[in-house]
Enzyme design. Structure first.
Site, mmCIF file in Angstrom:
data_model
loop_
_atom_site.group_PDB
_atom_site.id
_atom_site.type_symbol
_atom_site.label_atom_id
_atom_site.label_comp_id
_atom_site.label_asym_id
_atom_site.label_seq_id
_atom_site.Cartn_x
_atom_site.Cartn_y
_atom_site.Cartn_z
ATOM 1 N N THR A 160 1.727 -10.702 0.606
ATOM 2 C CA THR A 160 0.816 -11.354 1.546
ATOM 3 C C THR A 160 -0.411 -11.980 0.913
ATOM 4 O O THR A 160 -0.837 -11.561 -0.169
ATOM 5 C CB THR A 160 0.349 -10.297 2.578
ATOM 6 O OG1 THR A 160 -0.664 -10.841 3.429
ATOM 7 C CG2 THR A 160 -0.240 -9.070 1.887
ATOM 8 N N TYR A 185 -4.543 -2.809 4.737
ATOM 9 C CA TYR A 185 -3.258 -3.521 4.698
ATOM 10 C C TYR A 185 -3.100 -4.262 3.369
ATOM 11 O O TYR A 185 -2.093 -4.096 2.664
ATOM 12 C CB TYR A 185 -3.155 -4.501 5.870
ATOM 13 C CG TYR A 185 -1.976 -5.441 5.760
ATOM 14 C CD1 TYR A 185 -0.672 -4.971 5.845
ATOM 15 C CD2 TYR A 185 -2.162 -6.812 5.556
ATOM 16 C CE1 TYR A 185 0.417 -5.831 5.726
ATOM 17 C CE2 TYR A 185 -1.090 -7.678 5.438
ATOM 18 C CZ TYR A 185 0.191 -7.183 5.522
ATOM 19 O OH TYR A 185 1.264 -8.042 5.394
#
Length: 293
Positions: free
Chosen positions: A104, A128
């Site tokens: 990501t 995250y």
């Protein structure tokens, strides 16, 4: 070769996994393991499943992607996003097969004024991003044949994502305020799956590029406000109601997890090493919208 290849895909109902199941048809036998068959927080189960199926390729399309929720459950996020990919990498290496894993834009802090390259130092802002970076590092530490594909702003016609949320809210509300100073490339899960297929085909044909970390997003850039505008234009074109949009600063829309202001990823390395390129984000959005009808 193609009929003999067994591809193990983790995750079943996620956006990318669903597109992979559709777009990898014909490449070989797809073994799709959802949460019921494979709990990524259970290392022993991961090893058992890989060893019983003995695939020729592993694609890890499962992840803990609830960015704000991750702030409250770091242990779960790290188990799924960091520990599990490392175990998959160990099992793949033991079998002598490749692992494809998705990461990501959140591994970066978004402070760079230009698009990020694979050589830029990661600096995640929240749990995250930190868990996904730890997953990348775990895979790299094992080594072997792996592709870590960093993507951003993923949407599709199913699951929970910005496209589906906006299509609903723009028709329900008269006015909406959308963040206009976070920049990135909305990336359709179908694009990710198509590119993954192209990478597998090059590997099967003996034309693999270097293994390692690559950026894979749609081309071009916009803000969440610009993305919402594009979704609204389609609604209006179909004669549907659409809220009036107002751009705001990210600071006016606080969330538990801080987001990078610049999520742009430079994807030229994937094109150079593997000869796989992505469509413009608007073009991919049109294709996704056309498939909804």
């Amino acid at each position: 070769m193609s009929t003999a290849l067994k591809i193990l895909i983790t995750g079943q109902h996620g956006q990318v996994s669903r597109e992979l199941q559709q777009r990898l048809q014909g490449l070989g036998e797809l073994v799709v393991l959802g949460r019921d068959q494979l709990d990524l927080a259970n290392p022993e189960q991961i090893r058992q499943q890989v060893r019983s199926h003995r695939p020729g390729l592993i694609i890890n399309a499962a992840a803990h992607t609830a960015v704000d929720q991750a702030e409250n459950e770091p242990d779960v996020a790290f188990a799924i996003n960091a520990t599990a990919p490392g175990i998959l990498a160990e099992e793949a290496k033991a079998l002598g097969i490749p692992l494809i894993h998705y990461s990501t834009d959140y591994v970066f802090d978004g402070s760079k004024p230009a698009p990020y390259t694979e050589d830029d130092a990661p600096n995640p802002l929240g749990v995250y991003g930190a868990s996904k970076l730890a997953g990348e590092q775990a895979i790299a530490a094992v080594g072997g044949q792996y592709l870590i594909l960093r993507t951003s702003w993923v949407y599709s016609s199913h699951g929970k994502n910005f496209l589906l949320t906006m299509q609903r809210l723009l028709q329900e509300k008269p006015h909406m305020r959308i963040v206009a100073d976070q920049i990135g490339a909305p990336t359709w899960a179908g694009t990710i799956a198509n590119s993954t297929r192209a990478l597998i085909e090059r590997w099967q044909a003996g034309q693999a590029g270097d293994w390692g970390v690559y950026h894979l997003t749609a081309q071009g850039e916009t803000s969440w406000f610009g993305f919402a505008q594009a979704i609204g234009e389609q609604l209006l074109a179909e004669g549907k109601a659409c809220a009036a949009l107002e751009g705001i600063h990210a600071s006016e829309y606080p969330t538990p997890a801080k987001r990078p202001l610049n999520s742009r990823l430079d994807c030229s390395r994937l094109q150079q090493h593997w000869h796989v390129s992505q469509p413009q984000w608007r073009e991919a959005l049109r294709e996704c919208l056309a498939q909804q009808h």
